[in-house]
Structure formats: C-alpha cells, structure tokens
Design an enzyme around this catalytic site. Structure first.
Site, PDB file in Angstrom:
ATOM      1  N   THR A 110      -4.892  -7.197  10.791  1.00 20.35           N
ATOM      2  CA  THR A 110      -5.175  -5.843  10.259  1.00 20.35           C
ATOM      3  C   THR A 110      -4.754  -4.817  11.050  1.00 20.35           C
ATOM      4  OG1 THR A 110      -6.929  -7.063   8.827  1.00 20.35           O
ATOM      5  CG2 THR A 110      -6.991  -4.636   8.904  1.00 20.35           C
ATOM      6  N   LYS A 117       0.820  -1.249  -0.125  1.00 19.20           N
ATOM      7  CA  LYS A 117      -0.076   0.127  -0.044  1.00 19.20           C
ATOM      8  C   LYS A 117       0.842   1.141   0.122  1.00 19.20           C
ATOM      9  CE  LYS A 117      -3.965  -2.327   2.110  1.00 19.20           C
ATOM     10  NZ  LYS A 117      -5.095  -2.188   3.398  1.00 19.20           N
ATOM     11  N   ASN A 176      -1.893   0.361   6.680  1.00 17.27           N
ATOM     12  CA  ASN A 176      -1.525  -1.081   7.474  1.00 17.27           C
ATOM     13  C   ASN A 176      -0.486  -1.866   6.366  1.00 17.27           C
ATOM     14  OD1 ASN A 176      -3.368  -1.854   5.592  1.00 17.27           O
ATOM     15  ND2 ASN A 176      -4.540  -3.488   7.195  1.00 17.27           N
ATOM     16  N   ARG A 217       2.909  -6.136   9.015  1.00 23.06           N
ATOM     17  CA  ARG A 217       2.066  -4.960   9.381  1.00 23.06           C
ATOM     18  C   ARG A 217       2.695  -4.732  10.861  1.00 23.06           C
ATOM     19  NH1 ARG A 217      -3.497  -7.378   7.555  1.00 23.06           N
ATOM     20  NH2 ARG A 217      -3.581  -6.220   5.503  1.00 23.06           N
ATOM     21  N   HIS A 257      -2.004  -5.466   1.472  1.00 30.19           N
ATOM     22  CA  HIS A 257      -3.360  -5.997   1.338  1.00 30.19           C
ATOM     23  C   HIS A 257      -3.223  -7.436   0.656  1.00 30.19           C
ATOM     24  CE1 HIS A 257      -7.329  -6.994  -0.744  1.00 30.19           C
ATOM     25  NE2 HIS A 257      -6.766  -7.663  -1.450  1.00 30.19           N
ATOM     26  N   PHE A 292     -16.130   2.407   6.450  1.00 32.47           N
ATOM     27  CA  PHE A 292     -14.820   2.635   6.026  1.00 32.47           C
ATOM     28  C   PHE A 292     -14.273   2.836   4.759  1.00 32.47           C
ATOM     29  CE2 PHE A 292     -14.805  -1.937   6.812  1.00 32.47           C
ATOM     30  CZ  PHE A 292     -13.993  -2.347   5.633  1.00 32.47           C
TER      31      PHE A 292
END
Length: 141
Positions: A93, A11, A114, A104, A117, A59
């Site tokens: 998560t 990410k 975080n 993470r 994915h 979210f």
C-alpha cells in the site's frame, strides 16, 4: 488452480499520469484478462458506499476525497488466482515499501495517492465486481 475474478481500480493519480496502458500491459503479462472495464468519475455517494467498510477509520474522508478528485479506470480481471496475482502486481500500500517493479513502486506517489486498488479476497472481489459491473456486463474470453 481456480479461475477467479477480482476488481482493480486505477486511481485518479495514475489516470492523470496517463499510465493506464502500462498498467493494463502488466495485467496481461501476468495472465490476467480484462473482462470488463469502464472509466468513471465517482460521486461522493458512490465512493462512500464502495469504501463503507472503512467508514470508522481515520483516513476515510481523505480516501473518499481523493477517489472523487478525478476519473478512475475500473476493471474486472479474470485468471488463475486473480486476487493474489493482482495484489502481487500492485505491491505494498505504501509505495516506499513496495517491491521494485510493482505498480505502486513504479507509479504511486504516496500512501494516499497509491495508483491502484485491488480486492483483498475472493469474497470481497465478488461484492466489488458486482458494485461496478451489475448484471451481465462481464465477458469471459
């Protein structure tokens, strides 16, 4: 054991931290092969389409906004039990709940930022891999 493919996205937060190589090293050390990869900056439409399953969740907007905030590194991983193996590497998560040594725990800042994915099931993985790598853009080795 079955050879599977799964989708992984590094990410925007982790891309900005320049930890792509460190994350790739973890995939490879766990026996996962990177069989397709590309860096992209998702459009809002692409992010909304990819995360459409979460459209009704509170979210959703924040997730889409975050995923378009900078480039992401997308890769298809292949190996024995690739989906589960990748999920174990990622950790929970919420990075505060992620086991030490997981991606993470080591690289994520928050439940939103975080770091990664990963597909949650083999069926989902097929759809997600095809979303980013249509046709024959995957190279088993």
């Amino acid at each position: 054991m079955a050879i599977e493919r799964t989708l992984s996205i590094i990410k925007p937060d982790a891309v900005a931290k320049n930890v792509i190589g460190q994350i790739y090293a973890r995939f490879e050390a766990a026996g996962l092969k990177i069989v397709a990869a590309r860096m992209i900056h998702l459009s809002r439409a692409e992010a909304e389409q990819f995360y459409a399953v979460h459209k009704e969740r509170p979210f959703f907007k924040d997730l889409v906004d975050f995923m378009i905030s900078g480039p992401v590194m997308v890769q298809a991983l292949e190996g024995e039990n690739a989906v589960l193996k990748n999920r174990e590497l990622m950790g929970a998560t919420d990075p505060k709940k992620a086991a030490p040594g997981t991606i993470r725990a080591d690289f994520a800042d928050s439940i939103d930022a975080n770091a990664v994915h990963g597909s949650d099931a083999a069926e989902t993985a097929q759809v997600e891999v095809a979303f980013f790598f249509p046709g024959l853009n995957i190279y088993s080795r």
